[in-house]
Design an enzyme around this catalytic site. Structure first.
Site, short mmCIF file in Angstrom:
data_model
loop_
_atom_site.label_atom_id
_atom_site.label_comp_id
_atom_site.label_asym_id
_atom_site.label_seq_id
_atom_site.Cartn_x
_atom_site.Cartn_y
_atom_site.Cartn_z
N HIS A 50 -4.60 4.66 -7.06
CA HIS A 50 -4.83 3.99 -8.36
C HIS A 50 -5.87 4.45 -9.36
O HIS A 50 -5.87 4.07 -10.38
CB HIS A 50 -5.35 2.59 -7.99
N GLU A 151 -1.26 -4.15 4.02
CA GLU A 151 -1.36 -5.07 2.88
C GLU A 151 -0.16 -5.76 2.35
O GLU A 151 0.23 -5.87 1.25
CB GLU A 151 -2.04 -4.27 1.39
N ASP A 177 -2.43 -6.55 -2.97
CA ASP A 177 -0.95 -6.30 -2.38
C ASP A 177 -0.61 -7.44 -1.45
O ASP A 177 0.46 -7.88 -1.28
CB ASP A 177 -0.81 -5.09 -2.08
C1 3PY Z 1 -5.18 -3.95 -2.85
O1 3PY Z 1 -6.07 -4.81 -2.98
O2 3PY Z 1 -3.81 -4.07 -2.69
C2 3PY Z 1 -5.95 -2.48 -2.72
O3 3PY Z 1 -5.12 -1.80 -2.67
C3 3PY Z 1 -7.11 -2.47 -3.08
O4 3PY Z 1 -7.27 -1.19 -3.84
MG MG Z 2 -3.08 -2.08 -2.59
#
Ligand code: 3PY
Ligand code: MG
Length: 256
Positions: A50, A151, A177
């Site tokens: 990111h 995630e 995510d």
């Molecule tokens: C998320 O919160 O999805 C992340 O990847 C944090 O960087």
């Molecule tokens: Mg993420």
């Protein structure tokens, strides 16, 4: 050049059951890498997913972090065998791979990040063998940290099997995510109840498999709450967030 690869202090700490605290870098600034690493933090996470960072920035950022004594880790943009290998060859002491949802995806990470017989990482450690240490090839599987990001709801459901994969050291949750995959917005202060169930499922799987669980967080109270629950690998800040919140607080104070 050293004969022996320097120990990965973050990996050692995690293996001994300690907590490791890190900061993430969305910028590609060597100055920022030194500043963050110099604050007594365990690891600095160079972010190719990111952040603004490209693979060509990795060598100087990893080097800048290494000079501070913090452990340089790299989050790659995806589960990409070539990028995992290149970032390790450029001197990263560990790799963080986003969106690992299944056992097959976790096995692919290990194949890319570990030398045979554990994986199929190709041997050409440009910086590893010629700068870090002459025994890099022999020590790499032992010293390098391989972390999968859990995630999504699917990842939480598969957490036990994913963490049982040999060569995976531990996991880190991306709360944004994760919340999104349960149908919620991102940026919530805490996961809603169903996403929190996913969080707890990951934590239980980590405890059961003897691997570590971590989380991206901001805020001391949430960090302490998660540490009390048993999370041990925490990215507690990012350079851009700290700059923005620090400046906002200062401006509010001045203008009051
Ligand atoms: C998320 O919160 O999805 C992340 O990847 C944090 O960087
Ligand atoms: Mg993420």
């Amino acid at each position: 050049m050293a004969d022996h690869m320097a120990a990965n202090k973050t990996k050692r700490a995690l293996r001994e059951g300690q907590v490791a605290l890190g900061a993430s870098m969305a910028s590609a600034s060597s100055l920022m890498a030194e500043v963050l690493g110099g604050q007594g933090i365990d690891f600095v996470l160079v972010d190719l997913q990111h952040g603004e960072t490209n693979v060509g920035d990795v060598q100087r950022l990893v080097h800048a972090v290494l000079t501070t004594g913090a452990t340089p880790l790299v989050r790659v943009p995806g589960n990409d065998s070539i990028l995992v290998q290149r970032c390790l060859d450029l001197g990263a002491y560990g790799i963080i791979v986003p969106y690992v949802n299944t056992v097959e995806m976790a096995r692919a990470v290990v194949q890319a990040a570990r030398y045979p017989p554990l994986g199929q990482r190709s041997c050409g450690p440009a910086r590893g063998a010629f700068y870090l240490a002459s025994d890099y090839f022999q020590r790499a599987n032992e010293e390098l940290l391989v972390v999968v990001m859990l995630e999504t709801r699917q990842a939480a459901e598969n957490a036990g099997a994913i963490l049982a994969v040999e060569g995976v050291d531990g996991c880190i949750i991306g709360p944004n995510d994760l919340a999104i995959s349960y149908g919620h917005p991102s940026g919530l202060p805490q996961p809603p109840p169903d996403a929190e169930q996913g969080v707890q499922r990951v934590l239980a799987a980590a405890k059961q498999t003897g691997k570590f669980a971590g989380m991206f967080l901001s805020g001391a109270r949430e960090a302490n709450r998660r540490i009390e629950q048993g999370f041990r690998f925490l990215s507690v800040a990012s350079d851009v967030r700290i700059a923005a919140t620090g400046l906002q607080a200062l401006l509010t104070e001045i203008r009051r």
